[in-house]
Write an enzyme that holds these catalytic residues in place. Sequence first.
Site, mmCIF file in Angstrom:
data_model
loop_
_atom_site.group_PDB
_atom_site.id
_atom_site.type_symbol
_atom_site.label_atom_id
_atom_site.label_comp_id
_atom_site.label_asym_id
_atom_site.label_seq_id
_atom_site.Cartn_x
_atom_site.Cartn_y
_atom_site.Cartn_z
ATOM 1 N N CYS A 31 0.839 -1.197 0.000
ATOM 2 C CA CYS A 31 0.000 0.000 0.000
ATOM 3 C C CYS A 31 0.880 1.255 0.000
ATOM 4 O O CYS A 31 1.522 1.544 -1.002
ATOM 5 C CB CYS A 31 -0.993 -0.050 1.160
ATOM 6 N N HIS A 42 -2.936 -5.243 1.360
ATOM 7 C CA HIS A 42 -2.340 -5.525 2.674
ATOM 8 C C HIS A 42 -2.350 -7.026 2.972
ATOM 9 O O HIS A 42 -3.326 -7.529 3.542
ATOM 10 C CB HIS A 42 -3.141 -4.810 3.768
ATOM 11 N N GLU A 82 -0.717 -8.502 5.223
ATOM 12 C CA GLU A 82 -0.541 -8.684 6.669
ATOM 13 C C GLU A 82 -1.859 -8.644 7.431
ATOM 14 O O GLU A 82 -1.899 -8.987 8.613
ATOM 15 C CB GLU A 82 0.422 -7.620 7.214
#
Length: 196
Positions: free
Chosen positions: A84, A178, A180
């Site tokens: 991002c 993302h 994560e």
Amino acid sequence: MKVGVVGLQGDVSEHIEATKMAIEKLELPGEVIWLKRPEQLKGVDAVIIPGGESTTISRLMQRTGLFEPIKKMVEDGLPVMGTCAGLIMLAKEVLGATPEQKFLEVLDVKVNRNAYGRQVDSFEAPVKLAFDDEPFIGVFIRAPRIVELLSEKVKPLAWLEDRVVGVEQENIIGLEFHPELTNDTRIHEYFLRKVI
């Protein structure tokens, strides 16, 4: 293996946890550190630049002295992954940048900041990966958009339908989304394989 997550702003702890899980799944010895100062770069084998707000990350990387050493290390082959806002930081060209923003300019892509709109326009969608047949759930939060690959060194790594949303250029991975923010560590594992 020592992985540093640039910990100035953004979803740092999530990347640290995802990277730790990926290290465990790969059964590797290693540690993940919250990277805030240039002296912490000593012995780092890879760096992750997380999502957050790219103007803030840019300013803080310069203020803390991380900007130039990370740029040089990446240019010298240090594996780096930007997600991002991290993708924005890596990009060679950024549409919609503010005048005070400074970018690492190590990834041959042109990106458009906040191309997906406001926070309320955030979404999750299945992403196709170049290295795995199983779809990955991409979390897109005020994400940048890769609008152009600027050299043949850049290879698509992930697609949302027919549009490239992740790229790889030698030691560099850049993602609009993302990874994560899911429990799926495949992208972090793929990144860590650049180190081993």
